[in-house]
Design a protein around this motif. Structure first.
Motif, PDB file in Angstrom:
ATOM      1  N   ALA A   1       0.837  -1.206   0.000  1.00  0.00           N
ATOM      2  CA  ALA A   1       0.000   0.000   0.000  1.00  0.00           C
ATOM      3  C   ALA A   1       0.870   1.254   0.000  1.00  0.00           C
ATOM      4  CB  ALA A   1      -0.922  -0.005   1.214  1.00  0.00           C
ATOM      5  N   ARG A   2       1.910   1.260   0.824  1.00  0.00           N
ATOM      6  CA  ARG A   2       2.807   2.399   0.891  1.00  0.00           C
ATOM      7  C   ARG A   2       4.199   1.865   1.218  1.00  0.00           C
ATOM      8  NH1 ARG A   2      -0.027   7.128   1.423  1.00  0.00           N
ATOM      9  NH2 ARG A   2       1.811   8.250   2.119  1.00  0.00           N
ATOM     10  N   ASP A   3       5.202   2.480   0.668  1.00  0.00           N
ATOM     11  CA  ASP A   3       6.567   2.135   1.019  1.00  0.00           C
ATOM     12  C   ASP A   3       7.423   3.388   0.912  1.00  0.00           C
ATOM     13  OD1 ASP A   3       6.790   2.499  -1.669  1.00  0.00           O
ATOM     14  OD2 ASP A   3       8.120   0.800  -1.996  1.00  0.00           O
ATOM     15  N   ARG A   4       8.729   3.227   1.079  1.00  0.00           N
ATOM     16  CA  ARG A   4       9.595   4.398   1.164  1.00  0.00           C
ATOM     17  C   ARG A   4       9.658   5.193  -0.141  1.00  0.00           C
ATOM     18  NH1 ARG A   4      13.325   0.092   1.074  1.00  0.00           N
ATOM     19  NH2 ARG A   4      14.641   0.013  -0.789  1.00  0.00           N
ATOM     20  N   SER A   5       9.410   4.556  -1.258  1.00  0.00           N
ATOM     21  CA  SER A   5       9.462   5.270  -2.527  1.00  0.00           C
ATOM     22  C   SER A   5       8.117   5.841  -2.932  1.00  0.00           C
ATOM     23  CB  SER A   5       9.952   4.327  -3.631  1.00  0.00           C
ATOM     24  OG  SER A   5       9.010   3.297  -3.826  1.00  0.00           O
TER      25      SER A   5
ATOM     26  N   TYR B   1      10.877  -2.828  -2.440  1.00  0.00           N
ATOM     27  CA  TYR B   1      12.180  -2.996  -3.074  1.00  0.00           C
ATOM     28  C   TYR B   1      13.087  -3.955  -2.309  1.00  0.00           C
ATOM     29  CZ  TYR B   1      11.192   0.657  -6.471  1.00  0.00           C
ATOM     30  OH  TYR B   1      10.648   1.362  -7.498  1.00  0.00           O
ATOM     31  N   ASP B   2      12.815  -4.182  -1.056  1.00  0.00           N
ATOM     32  CA  ASP B   2      13.660  -5.094  -0.272  1.00  0.00           C
ATOM     33  C   ASP B   2      13.494  -6.549  -0.699  1.00  0.00           C
ATOM     34  OD1 ASP B   2      14.695  -2.995   1.222  1.00  0.00           O
ATOM     35  OD2 ASP B   2      13.054  -3.086   2.677  1.00  0.00           O
ATOM     36  N   LYS B   3      12.406  -6.865  -1.419  1.00  0.00           N
ATOM     37  CA  LYS B   3      12.150  -8.249  -1.823  1.00  0.00           C
ATOM     38  C   LYS B   3      12.427  -8.492  -3.308  1.00  0.00           C
ATOM     39  CE  LYS B   3       8.638  -8.964   1.758  1.00  0.00           C
ATOM     40  NZ  LYS B   3       7.227  -9.329   2.042  1.00  0.00           N
TER      41      LYS B   3
ATOM     42  N   THR C   1      23.734   1.564  -5.493  1.00  0.00           N
ATOM     43  CA  THR C   1      22.561   0.718  -5.734  1.00  0.00           C
ATOM     44  C   THR C   1      21.750   1.335  -6.865  1.00  0.00           C
ATOM     45  OG1 THR C   1      22.491   0.014  -3.421  1.00  0.00           O
ATOM     46  CG2 THR C   1      20.493  -0.282  -4.724  1.00  0.00           C
ATOM     47  N   TYR C   2      21.433   0.540  -7.865  1.00  0.00           N
ATOM     48  CA  TYR C   2      20.752   1.025  -9.053  1.00  0.00           C
ATOM     49  C   TYR C   2      19.542   0.132  -9.351  1.00  0.00           C
ATOM     50  CZ  TYR C   2      25.410   3.015  -9.318  1.00  0.00           C
ATOM     51  OH  TYR C   2      26.579   3.646  -9.008  1.00  0.00           O
TER      52      TYR C   2
ATOM     53  N   PHE D   1      14.258  -5.420 -10.665  1.00  0.00           N
ATOM     54  CA  PHE D   1      15.378  -5.982  -9.918  1.00  0.00           C
ATOM     55  C   PHE D   1      16.291  -4.853  -9.463  1.00  0.00           C
ATOM     56  CE2 PHE D   1      16.788  -5.794 -14.286  1.00  0.00           C
ATOM     57  CZ  PHE D   1      18.141  -5.512 -14.249  1.00  0.00           C
ATOM     58  N   THR D   2      17.195  -5.180  -8.560  1.00  0.00           N
ATOM     59  CA  THR D   2      18.135  -4.212  -8.013  1.00  0.00           C
ATOM     60  C   THR D   2      19.556  -4.631  -8.358  1.00  0.00           C
ATOM     61  OG1 THR D   2      16.650  -3.690  -6.173  1.00  0.00           O
ATOM     62  CG2 THR D   2      18.978  -3.113  -5.900  1.00  0.00           C
ATOM     63  N   VAL D   3      20.372  -3.674  -8.759  1.00  0.00           N
ATOM     64  CA  VAL D   3      21.790  -3.926  -9.020  1.00  0.00           C
ATOM     65  C   VAL D   3      22.602  -3.226  -7.937  1.00  0.00           C
ATOM     66  CG1 VAL D   3      23.716  -3.574 -10.609  1.00  0.00           C
ATOM     67  CG2 VAL D   3      21.459  -4.147 -11.499  1.00  0.00           C
ATOM     68  N   LYS D   4      23.477  -3.975  -7.288  1.00  0.00           N
ATOM     69  CA  LYS D   4      24.373  -3.410  -6.280  1.00  0.00           C
ATOM     70  C   LYS D   4      25.811  -3.552  -6.768  1.00  0.00           C
ATOM     71  CE  LYS D   4      21.381  -4.148  -2.259  1.00  0.00           C
ATOM     72  NZ  LYS D   4      21.267  -4.718  -0.908  1.00  0.00           N
ATOM     73  N   VAL D   5      26.468  -2.428  -6.975  1.00  0.00           N
ATOM     74  CA  VAL D   5      27.888  -2.419  -7.346  1.00  0.00           C
ATOM     75  C   VAL D   5      28.688  -2.215  -6.066  1.00  0.00           C
ATOM     76  CG1 VAL D   5      29.672  -1.298  -8.716  1.00  0.00           C
ATOM     77  CG2 VAL D   5      27.342  -1.499  -9.624  1.00  0.00           C
ATOM     78  N   VAL D   6      29.514  -3.192  -5.726  1.00  0.00           N
ATOM     79  CA  VAL D   6      30.199  -3.202  -4.436  1.00  0.00           C
ATOM     80  C   VAL D   6      31.696  -3.424  -4.656  1.00  0.00           C
ATOM     81  CG1 VAL D   6      28.146  -4.084  -3.260  1.00  0.00           C
ATOM     82  CG2 VAL D   6      29.835  -5.693  -4.158  1.00  0.00           C
ATOM     83  N   SER D   7      32.446  -3.318  -3.574  1.00  0.00           N
ATOM     84  CA  SER D   7      33.881  -3.585  -3.635  1.00  0.00           C
ATOM     85  C   SER D   7      34.120  -5.070  -3.865  1.00  0.00           C
ATOM     86  CB  SER D   7      34.556  -3.135  -2.342  1.00  0.00           C
ATOM     87  OG  SER D   7      34.106  -3.943  -1.256  1.00  0.00           O
TER      88      SER D   7
END
Length: 301
Positions: free
Chosen positions: A165-169, A175-177, A230-231, A248-254
């Motif tokens: 119903a509502r989320d941070r965006s 987006y966490d799932k 995070t993209y 989906f979410t893309v995380k560019v990390v070390s």
């Protein structure tokens, strides 16, 4: 002579004004308002600057052509307007050879120029690295994503984005799932793009690049992420009822964080590969019904 001097004096303040305006532009404005560019930060990938330069350069040329064309139209409308007391038609001309040559040659030069620069940049972006640091197999499916980390022999299976119903965006997506694709920064990555059912399109918005995923065919994307962060990614090809939730979410990390993530997948039992045997289109040439013999242990259980 007076006309030339007036034009020269008019051009000086105009050029100064343009220079001041451009100097005050933000990074987003200088890059044509494309996503992925922020103040004092590296481009997101090794290709984003190239895409931005082609986009902005093309618009600069097109706007210049537009201004000249609009100016000539307005000048012709004003200079050759009907004056009070004039009657009849103006002198009719059959053709003007210099003008006809001009408006034939100039567009041809523009088209050839756009083609040359586009072909050059496309060849660079589409070039495959013969020895990528990381090889990932990405499957699009209605309506989620599977990712196989081929070098490490681990995988993740994604599920369709869930609505809230509502989320941070504020857009109703949790987006966490969402499925997550983790990439190491400053490493050459080859992503092998496949589909399990219908045509999809793999699009990471800030990468300024998308590519189709076609059943029975493998497409390739080679990219080097150059900035951690995070993209957001999504399917860019209408693929059914819940296309909008195929995110989906893309995380560019070390590199250390990437290795830790791979180990976490291995610790959770996600070893192996979820390959073509899970495709829905089993009637394609070379596809057979899955018997479970090649399935990862976690799925067999």
């Amino acid at each position: 002579m007076r006309t030339r001097r007036r034009l020269r004096w008019a051009a000086v303040p105009l050029a100064a004004t343009v220079a001041v305006v451009l100097a005050g532009c933000t990074q987003a404005q200088l890059h044509g308002f494309l996503p992925g560019f922020q103040e004092d930060q590296e481009p997101v990938t090794n290709h984003t600057q190239r895409v931005s330069d082609l986009w902005v350069g093309s618009w600069v040329v097109l706007l210049a052509v537009g201004v000249i064309t609009w100016g000539l139209i307005l000048a012709a409308a004003i200079v050759y307007r009907r004056r009070r007391g004039q009657t009849g038609l103006p002198v009719q001309l059959r053709y003007n050879m210099p003008i006809e040559i001009f408006y034939t040659v100039v567009p041809l030069i523009l088209v050839l120029g756009f083609f040359a620069f586009t072909a050059r940049d496309q060849a660079a972006i589409e070039a495959r690295d013969p020895n990528p640091d990381v090889t990932i197999e990405a499957y699009g499916k209605q309506w989620a994503w599977d990712f196989n980390y081929l070098d490490e022999d681990v995988y993740t299976q994604g599920v369709q984005g869930e609505e809230e119903a509502r989320d941070r965006s504020g857009d109703g997506v949790d987006y966490d799932k969402l499925p997550v694709l983790v990439l190491p920064v400053n490493k050459s990555i080859e992503i092998q793009l496949k589909s399990r059912d219908v045509i999809h399109s793999f699009w990471v918005i800030d990468f300024l690049y998308k590519k189709d995923m076609i059943p029975g065919k493998t497409n390739y994307m080679t990219v080097t992420p150059t900035r951690e962060g995070t993209y957001q990614g999504k399917c860019a090809e209408l693929c059914g009822d819940y296309h909008a939730q195929m995110l989906f979410t893309v995380k560019v990390v070390s590199e250390d964080e990437y290795e830790a993530y791979i180990e976490s997948l291995r610790d959770q039992g996600f070893e192996g590969r979820v390959g073509d045997e899970f495709n829905r289109n089993l009637n394609e040439p070379g596809n057979t019904a899955p018997d479970g013999s090649d399935a990862p242990a976690s799925l067999v259980e």
